[in-house]
Design an enzyme around this catalytic site. Structure first.
Site, PDB file in Angstrom:
ATOM      1  N   LYS A  32     -15.493  43.046 -39.655  1.00  0.00           N
ATOM      2  CA  LYS A  32     -15.785  42.960 -41.103  1.00  0.00           C
ATOM      3  C   LYS A  32     -16.590  41.702 -41.413  1.00  0.00           C
ATOM      4  O   LYS A  32     -17.546  41.751 -42.195  1.00  0.00           O
ATOM      5  CB  LYS A  32     -14.454  42.950 -41.865  1.00  0.00           C
ATOM      6  CG  LYS A  32     -14.477  42.307 -43.221  1.00  0.00           C
ATOM      7  CD  LYS A  32     -13.086  42.346 -43.831  1.00  0.00           C
ATOM      8  CE  LYS A  32     -12.776  41.338 -44.891  1.00  0.00           C
ATOM      9  NZ  LYS A  32     -12.977  39.937 -44.645  1.00  0.00           N
ATOM     10  N   ASN A  33     -16.213  40.583 -40.788  1.00  0.00           N
ATOM     11  CA  ASN A  33     -16.836  39.310 -41.159  1.00  0.00           C
ATOM     12  C   ASN A  33     -18.188  39.068 -40.492  1.00  0.00           C
ATOM     13  O   ASN A  33     -18.789  38.012 -40.689  1.00  0.00           O
ATOM     14  CB  ASN A  33     -15.862  38.157 -40.911  1.00  0.00           C
ATOM     15  CG  ASN A  33     -14.691  38.234 -41.883  1.00  0.00           C
ATOM     16  OD1 ASN A  33     -14.739  38.991 -42.867  1.00  0.00           O
ATOM     17  ND2 ASN A  33     -13.642  37.497 -41.618  1.00  0.00           N
ATOM     18  N   ARG A 104     -16.353  38.022 -51.510  1.00  0.00           N
ATOM     19  CA  ARG A 104     -17.008  36.711 -51.482  1.00  0.00           C
ATOM     20  C   ARG A 104     -18.461  36.831 -51.036  1.00  0.00           C
ATOM     21  O   ARG A 104     -19.197  35.856 -51.047  1.00  0.00           O
ATOM     22  CB  ARG A 104     -16.286  35.774 -50.499  1.00  0.00           C
ATOM     23  CG  ARG A 104     -14.809  35.807 -50.664  1.00  0.00           C
ATOM     24  CD  ARG A 104     -14.115  34.561 -51.015  1.00  0.00           C
ATOM     25  NE  ARG A 104     -14.789  33.334 -50.894  1.00  0.00           N
ATOM     26  CZ  ARG A 104     -14.818  32.409 -51.853  1.00  0.00           C
ATOM     27  NH1 ARG A 104     -14.266  32.660 -53.017  1.00  0.00           N
ATOM     28  NH2 ARG A 104     -15.411  31.251 -51.659  1.00  0.00           N
ATOM     29  N   CYS A 128      -9.806  37.267 -50.992  1.00  0.00           N
ATOM     30  CA  CYS A 128      -8.359  37.111 -51.020  1.00  0.00           C
ATOM     31  C   CYS A 128      -7.940  35.805 -51.683  1.00  0.00           C
ATOM     32  O   CYS A 128      -8.618  34.793 -51.591  1.00  0.00           O
ATOM     33  CB  CYS A 128      -7.816  37.188 -49.606  1.00  0.00           C
ATOM     34  SG  CYS A 128      -7.828  38.878 -49.002  1.00  0.00           S
ATOM     35  N   ASP A 322      -6.892  33.711 -39.665  1.00  0.00           N
ATOM     36  CA  ASP A 322      -6.596  35.122 -39.953  1.00  0.00           C
ATOM     37  C   ASP A 322      -5.652  35.750 -38.921  1.00  0.00           C
ATOM     38  O   ASP A 322      -5.214  36.874 -39.098  1.00  0.00           O
ATOM     39  CB  ASP A 322      -7.902  35.922 -40.011  1.00  0.00           C
ATOM     40  CG  ASP A 322      -8.877  35.306 -40.972  1.00  0.00           C
ATOM     41  OD1 ASP A 322      -8.725  35.526 -42.176  1.00  0.00           O
ATOM     42  OD2 ASP A 322      -9.768  34.566 -40.524  1.00  0.00           O
ATOM     43  N   VAL A 344      -6.695  25.385 -42.198  1.00  0.00           N
ATOM     44  CA  VAL A 344      -7.966  25.859 -42.768  1.00  0.00           C
ATOM     45  C   VAL A 344      -7.835  26.094 -44.282  1.00  0.00           C
ATOM     46  O   VAL A 344      -8.672  25.648 -45.059  1.00  0.00           O
ATOM     47  CB  VAL A 344      -8.447  27.139 -42.047  1.00  0.00           C
ATOM     48  CG1 VAL A 344      -9.741  27.656 -42.686  1.00  0.00           C
ATOM     49  CG2 VAL A 344      -8.663  26.855 -40.562  1.00  0.00           C
TER      50      VAL A 344
HETATM   51  N1  EPU Z   1     -14.595  25.470 -48.440  1.00  0.00           N
HETATM   52  C1  EPU Z   1     -14.894  24.536 -49.410  1.00  0.00           C
HETATM   53  N2  EPU Z   1     -16.095  24.646 -50.067  1.00  0.00           N
HETATM   54  C2  EPU Z   1     -16.991  25.652 -49.785  1.00  0.00           C
HETATM   55  C3  EPU Z   1     -16.669  26.608 -48.784  1.00  0.00           C
HETATM   56  C4  EPU Z   1     -15.447  26.483 -48.121  1.00  0.00           C
HETATM   57  O1  EPU Z   1     -14.110  23.622 -49.663  1.00  0.00           O
HETATM   58  O2  EPU Z   1     -18.043  25.707 -50.425  1.00  0.00           O
HETATM   59  C5  EPU Z   1     -13.289  25.385 -47.736  1.00  0.00           C
HETATM   60  C6  EPU Z   1     -12.392  26.594 -48.093  1.00  0.00           C
HETATM   61  O3  EPU Z   1     -11.743  26.427 -49.311  1.00  0.00           O
HETATM   62  C7  EPU Z   1     -11.457  26.646 -46.910  1.00  0.00           C
HETATM   63  C8  EPU Z   1     -12.348  26.160 -45.761  1.00  0.00           C
HETATM   64  O4  EPU Z   1     -13.456  25.492 -46.351  1.00  0.00           O
HETATM   65  O5  EPU Z   1     -10.412  25.741 -47.088  1.00  0.00           O
HETATM   66  C9  EPU Z   1     -12.857  27.270 -44.866  1.00  0.00           C
HETATM   67  O6  EPU Z   1     -13.490  28.277 -45.622  1.00  0.00           O
HETATM   68  P1  EPU Z   1     -14.712  29.117 -45.038  1.00  0.00           P
HETATM   69  O7  EPU Z   1     -15.911  28.838 -45.869  1.00  0.00           O
HETATM   70  O8  EPU Z   1     -14.793  28.894 -43.572  1.00  0.00           O
HETATM   71  O9  EPU Z   1     -14.223  30.589 -45.307  1.00  0.00           O
HETATM   72  P2  EPU Z   1     -15.053  31.819 -45.862  1.00  0.00           P
HETATM   73  O10 EPU Z   1     -16.417  31.814 -45.309  1.00  0.00           O
HETATM   74  O11 EPU Z   1     -14.874  31.920 -47.336  1.00  0.00           O
HETATM   75  C10 EPU Z   1     -14.512  33.414 -43.876  1.00  0.00           C
HETATM   76  C11 EPU Z   1     -13.850  34.745 -43.742  1.00  0.00           C
HETATM   77  C12 EPU Z   1     -12.342  34.592 -43.933  1.00  0.00           C
HETATM   78  C13 EPU Z   1     -11.824  33.594 -42.902  1.00  0.00           C
HETATM   79  C14 EPU Z   1     -12.581  32.266 -43.005  1.00  0.00           C
HETATM   80  C15 EPU Z   1     -12.183  31.279 -41.944  1.00  0.00           C
HETATM   81  C16 EPU Z   1     -15.503  36.275 -44.504  1.00  0.00           C
HETATM   82  C17 EPU Z   1     -15.952  37.244 -45.551  1.00  0.00           C
HETATM   83  N3  EPU Z   1     -14.355  35.658 -44.738  1.00  0.00           N
HETATM   84  O12 EPU Z   1     -14.240  33.003 -45.210  1.00  0.00           O
HETATM   85  O13 EPU Z   1     -11.777  35.859 -43.680  1.00  0.00           O
HETATM   86  O14 EPU Z   1     -10.451  33.384 -43.113  1.00  0.00           O
HETATM   87  O15 EPU Z   1     -14.002  32.505 -42.907  1.00  0.00           O
HETATM   88  O16 EPU Z   1     -12.425  31.799 -40.673  1.00  0.00           O
HETATM   89  O17 EPU Z   1     -16.162  36.094 -43.486  1.00  0.00           O
HETATM   90  C18 EPU Z   1     -10.385  37.705 -44.046  1.00  0.00           C
HETATM   91  O18 EPU Z   1     -11.136  38.337 -43.285  1.00  0.00           O
HETATM   92  O19 EPU Z   1      -9.297  38.153 -44.490  1.00  0.00           O
HETATM   93  C19 EPU Z   1     -10.765  36.354 -44.467  1.00  0.00           C
HETATM   94  C20 EPU Z   1     -10.176  35.709 -45.474  1.00  0.00           C
END
Ligand code: EPU
Length: 453
Positions: A32-33, A104, A128, A322, A344
């Site tokens: 998915k990601n 997102r 989420c 995850d 994280v």
């Molecule tokens: N963060 C910030 N500012 C930002 C972006 C992120 O502070 O502008 C912080 C977040 O709040 C968090 C940390 O950085 O504490 C990591 O967030 P990240 O940006 O890595 O997460 P994401 O890109 O929003 C993706 C996956 C998530 C997965 C995370 C970590 C997708 C669509 N989502 O989220 O997947 O948990 O990376 O590996 O790719 C899921 O599949 O259920 C899921 C939540």
């Protein structure tokens, strides 16, 4: 999380008669990601793209909708997605806002839309509810590239009056999404971009492969440094998505918690190394079949007591956040005290209150109960869990709070004695788990839907 799902809550429920080991095999398709990001990358091409191994999940439907409102012709044939971006056009705020709060991914459309159309509109995001999930890194990087960002009540408007230019940028934290944002923007920005403290998850490396196929020049250096040399034009790609290692680990944990045995076709050892080490430390058994077509990993409970462990989640190559929830359910069955330190997200243990109602013995702490002090300890978030096992889980009525927590509720209900009712399966589980009901039935789970009058 807000949802456009029209299913009434009372019908959005699965009845689970627990206590049956899961036995058999399931197939995992593309992650998915990665799939959702590769779909966004297709926007950058001047010719059509073909993405294979696309799972039938709601996040793919959401991104399909977003691409279509921007004039991309998207067709799904089996698990192959055809995307033709030759007639990309601006979409109206109202038609984009249909997708507000569902995912997102819209934030990642910024760079590609600015390159293709000179402007972009991003609705309020969803995804989420596992913490604040800010987008400050994304917007800050986009501003440095030259984007003008304006927020109003309807969402975020972006323009690039002077075009986008390469940057030297260091992320405060190796965010997956912000790294993807920089990649998707830098590939066609003027000049070279150097990204420091980048995320290097396998899904990001696969996205880099997609962009390279399109004509991008991206160098992954040591120490989380990625260098991107901007090019004037990218073409379409043909790509098979890497398998979903989160789904694979979910089925593995379900096999362990229910004392069963599940062959996960498509699971790949290299991407799951950290999980496999944890699985073995807990006392689970696995066997890798590396046939390129039919291969996968069989996971099973060997019949001996499970062992407690101390773990902490981290960015890749650490233990994925995850994977945390399904592992915690399995740890409720280990013989002793286990620790899980979540580094994280600040708020990813909400689901444990439901597990406690089922008889699990789990306490949450704001201290960093792991080797690495993290940013959440200093800010007093309940982000460490101590799990005392083994606990006899009993059935309960459960309300799913988010996608991964939701699957862990399903695992707990299958491991428990008695009949549980799990609410929110359509709203949450279908976002990321393809055909999960068919897969559960195929593994012998005793599940049913409520009879509707
Ligand atoms: N963060 C910030 N500012 C930002 C972006 C992120 O502070 O502008 C912080 C977040 O709040 C968090 C940390 O950085 O504490 C990591 O967030 P990240 O940006 O890595 O997460 P994401 O890109 O929003 C993706 C996956 C998530 C997965 C995370 C970590 C997708 C669509 N989502 O989220 O997947 O948990 O990376 O590996 O790719 C899921 O599949 O259920 C899921 C939540």
């Amino acid at each position: 999380m807000s949802s456009t799902d029209a299913t009434p809550l009372s019908e959005d429920m699965l009845i689970i008669h627990g206590g049956t080991p899961l036995e058999g095999e399931v197939t995992v398709r593309g992650a998915k990601n990665l799939v959702s990001k590769a779909m966004v990358a297709a926007l950058l091409g001047t010719s059509p793209s073909v993405l294979r191994s696309v799972p039938a999940i709601r996040d793919v439907e959401v991104v399909t909708g977003l691409l279509r409102v921007h004039g991309v012709d998207v067709e799904l044939d089996g698990d192959t997605l055809y995307m033709d971006p030759t007639s990309v056009e601006s979409a109206g705020v109202e038609e984009i806002n249909v997708h507000a709060g569902t995912s997102r991914i819209p934030i990642l459309l910024c760079g590609p839309l600015l390159h293709r159309l000179g402007r972009a509109f991003i609705p309020d995001l969803g995804g989420c509810n596992i913490g604040g999930r800010p987008i400050d890194f994304h917007l800050d990087a986009l501003r440095q590239f030259g984007a003008v960002v304006e927020k109003d009540a309807s969402g975020t408007h972006l323009s690039a009056p002077n075009g986008l230019h390469g940057i030297r940028y260091e992320l405060e934290f190796p965010s997956v999404g912000a790294t993807e944002q920089v990649l998707l923007t830098a590939v066609m920005a003027k000049g070279t971009t150097e990204l420091r403290n980048a995320a290097i998850e396998p899904e990001i490396i696969d996205l880099i492969c997609v962009l390279q196929k399109m004509g991008a020049i991206i160098k992954v250096h040591t120490n989380r440094v990625i260098e991107i040399v901007g090019v004037d034009e990218l073409k379409g790609y043909r790509h098979r998505a890497l398998p979903d290692r989160i789904e694979a680990a979910s089925w593995a944990s379900a096999a362990l918690a229910t004392e069963g045995s599940v062959f996960v076709r498509g699971a790949q050892q290299a991407d799951m190394m950290t999980f496999l080490n944890v699985f073995r430390s807990i006392g689970g058994a696995y066997e890798v079949d590396d046939d390129p077509v039919e291969g996968g990993i069989r996971f099973w409970h060997p019949g001996t007591p499970l062992k407690p462990v101390a773990l902490e989640t981290d960015v890749h190559p650490g233990l994925m956040t995850d994977w945390q929830q399904p592992i915690v359910v399995a740890l409720t069955q280990a013989d002793g005290l286990s620790i899980m330190h979540e580094t994280v997200y600040e708020n990813r243990f909400g689901y444990t209150s439901e597990l406690r109602r089922m008889g699990a013995n789990i306490e949450l702490y704001s201290d960093c109960l792991g080797g690495t002090p993290c940013r959440w300890g200093r800010r007093n978030f309940l982000h460490s869990a101590v799990i005392a096992g083994p606990s006899k889980l009993h059935a309960a009525d459960l309300q799913i709070p988010d996608l991964r927590a939701g699957f862990s509720h399903l695992i707990a209900a299958m491991a428990a004695e008695g009949t549980s009712r799990v609410y929110g399966v359509d709203r949450y589980i279908t976002r990321g788990y393809e055909n999960f009901e068919e897969k559960l039935l195929g593994l012998g789970a005793k599940i049913e839907r409520p009879v509707t009058k």
